[in-house]
Write a protein that holds these residues in place. Sequence first.
Motif, PDB file in Angstrom:
ATOM      1  N   ILE A   1       1.055  -1.287  -0.149  1.00 51.06           N
ATOM      2  CA  ILE A   1       0.061   0.039  -0.081  1.00 51.06           C
ATOM      3  C   ILE A   1       0.848   1.232  -0.102  1.00 51.06           C
ATOM      4  N   PRO A   2       1.390   1.787  -1.019  1.00 56.66           N
ATOM      5  CA  PRO A   2       2.319   2.623  -1.208  1.00 56.66           C
ATOM      6  C   PRO A   2       1.868   4.277  -0.663  1.00 56.66           C
ATOM      7  N   ASN A   3       0.804   4.693  -0.469  1.00 55.33           N
ATOM      8  CA  ASN A   3       0.395   5.789  -0.041  1.00 55.33           C
ATOM      9  C   ASN A   3       0.529   5.877   1.658  1.00 55.33           C
ATOM     10  N   MET A   4       0.783   4.768   2.169  1.00 52.18           N
ATOM     11  CA  MET A   4       0.853   4.754   3.565  1.00 52.18           C
ATOM     12  C   MET A   4       2.311   5.306   4.217  1.00 52.18           C
ATOM     13  N   ILE A   5       2.413   5.814   5.235  1.00 53.33           N
ATOM     14  CA  ILE A   5       3.786   6.427   5.833  1.00 53.33           C
ATOM     15  C   ILE A   5       4.310   4.958   6.215  1.00 53.33           C
ATOM     16  N   TYR A   6       5.548   5.063   5.722  1.00 55.06           N
ATOM     17  CA  TYR A   6       6.528   4.030   6.050  1.00 55.06           C
ATOM     18  C   TYR A   6       6.837   3.954   7.789  1.00 55.06           C
ATOM     19  N   ALA A   7       6.680   2.962   8.351  1.00 52.86           N
ATOM     20  CA  ALA A   7       6.649   2.857   9.761  1.00 52.86           C
ATOM     21  C   ALA A   7       8.168   2.519   9.875  1.00 52.86           C
ATOM     22  N   ASP A   8       9.054   3.322  10.276  1.00 52.37           N
ATOM     23  CA  ASP A   8      10.667   2.891  10.783  1.00 52.37           C
ATOM     24  C   ASP A   8      10.533   2.343  12.046  1.00 52.37           C
ATOM     25  N   PRO A   9      11.137   1.219  12.106  1.00 50.42           N
ATOM     26  CA  PRO A   9      11.166   0.584  13.517  1.00 50.42           C
ATOM     27  C   PRO A   9      12.378   1.130  14.498  1.00 50.42           C
ATOM     28  N   ASP A  10      12.993   2.393  14.109  1.00 49.23           N
ATOM     29  CA  ASP A  10      14.083   2.911  14.831  1.00 49.23           C
ATOM     30  C   ASP A  10      13.834   4.687  15.172  1.00 49.23           C
ATOM     31  N   PHE A  11      12.938   5.050  14.163  1.00 49.84           N
ATOM     32  CA  PHE A  11      12.817   6.473  14.187  1.00 49.84           C
ATOM     33  C   PHE A  11      11.448   6.976  14.081  1.00 49.84           C
ATOM     34  N   ASP A  12      11.087   7.954  14.379  1.00 47.21           N
ATOM     35  CA  ASP A  12       9.722   8.663  14.167  1.00 47.21           C
ATOM     36  C   ASP A  12       9.717   9.570  12.969  1.00 47.21           C
ATOM     37  N   TYR A  13       8.472   9.500  12.259  1.00 50.22           N
ATOM     38  CA  TYR A  13       8.074  10.200  11.231  1.00 50.22           C
ATOM     39  C   TYR A  13       8.310  11.658  11.616  1.00 50.22           C
ATOM     40  N   LEU A  14       8.959  12.603  10.908  1.00 47.70           N
ATOM     41  CA  LEU A  14       9.095  14.077  11.164  1.00 47.70           C
ATOM     42  C   LEU A  14       7.988  14.778  10.374  1.00 47.70           C
ATOM     43  N   SER A  15       7.074  15.355  10.870  1.00 46.45           N
ATOM     44  CA  SER A  15       5.888  16.204  10.204  1.00 46.45           C
ATOM     45  C   SER A  15       6.693  17.506   9.619  1.00 46.45           C
ATOM     46  N   MET A  16       6.131  17.767   8.415  1.00 43.50           N
ATOM     47  CA  MET A  16       6.793  19.174   8.077  1.00 43.50           C
ATOM     48  C   MET A  16       5.625  20.127   7.466  1.00 43.50           C
ATOM     49  N   SER A  17       5.818  21.307   7.224  1.00 40.63           N
ATOM     50  CA  SER A  17       4.955  22.297   6.438  1.00 40.63           C
ATOM     51  C   SER A  17       5.823  23.122   5.348  1.00 40.63           C
ATOM     52  N   LEU A  18       5.211  23.460   4.602  1.00 39.04           N
ATOM     53  CA  LEU A  18       5.773  24.080   3.575  1.00 39.04           C
ATOM     54  C   LEU A  18       5.874  25.563   3.864  1.00 39.04           C
ATOM     55  N   VAL A  19       7.089  26.040   3.786  1.00 41.19           N
ATOM     56  CA  VAL A  19       7.311  27.586   3.958  1.00 41.19           C
ATOM     57  C   VAL A  19       7.380  28.489   2.862  1.00 41.19           C
ATOM     58  N   GLU A  20       8.082  27.919   1.764  1.00 41.63           N
ATOM     59  CA  GLU A  20       8.028  28.696   0.507  1.00 41.63           C
ATOM     60  C   GLU A  20       8.593  27.843  -0.672  1.00 41.63           C
ATOM     61  N   GLY A  21       8.428  28.110  -1.756  1.00 38.05           N
ATOM     62  CA  GLY A  21       8.829  27.350  -2.853  1.00 38.05           C
ATOM     63  C   GLY A  21       8.872  27.921  -4.325  1.00 38.05           C
TER      64      GLY A  21
END
Length: 182
Positions: free
Chosen positions: A14-34
């Motif tokens: 299921i490719p659109n699911m967030i990968y669950a890393d066994p050692d580290f947390d998923y780091l949430s981000m927001s867009l500042v500029e592009g």
Amino acid sequence: LSASGQGGDDVMEIPNMIYADPDFDYLSMSLVEGGATKDGYGWDNLIDNDVFGANCKVLAEPSDARAVFAFDDEATIHKIRLLIDTAEPHEYCTDWTDEIKISGAMSLEDEFVEIFHGDLEKKKDGEWHLFELEQPATAKYIQVELLSSIGDDAFYREIAELQCFGSVKHPDIVVEPDTLFF
């Protein structure tokens, strides 16, 4: 995310699911500029965890193919996961990004320092690249630069998703002893 049947041989990805890393947390981000993108294919698509449909990716103008993102708090990045090709039918395969640079900074006024520079080979449709940083990097902001595309005649620089994994330094919380209730 993957799951297998009773015999353990059948695997469903299921490719659109967030990968669950066994050692580290998923780091949430927001867009500042592009930088400039094709309408409907903005930089916000890079961090929305959507890999389905035609407009789930970034199509950046080659002249300014960079964006800045902010973590919720100061973060130490250990792993970076990138998706270039979402397996959607695509007539402009030369647009796929094949070189990327990610830099970090503690504030927007600081100079961004390179934390990752990678060449991205074409993978099977919908397959992710996973990179473990040799030296973990601490940052509040990251800058993503799409340096080149597969083809010299590319109209855009294309990338679908970016995910970072590590740990977050949460602000210290001070609790006065007389404010605690039991």
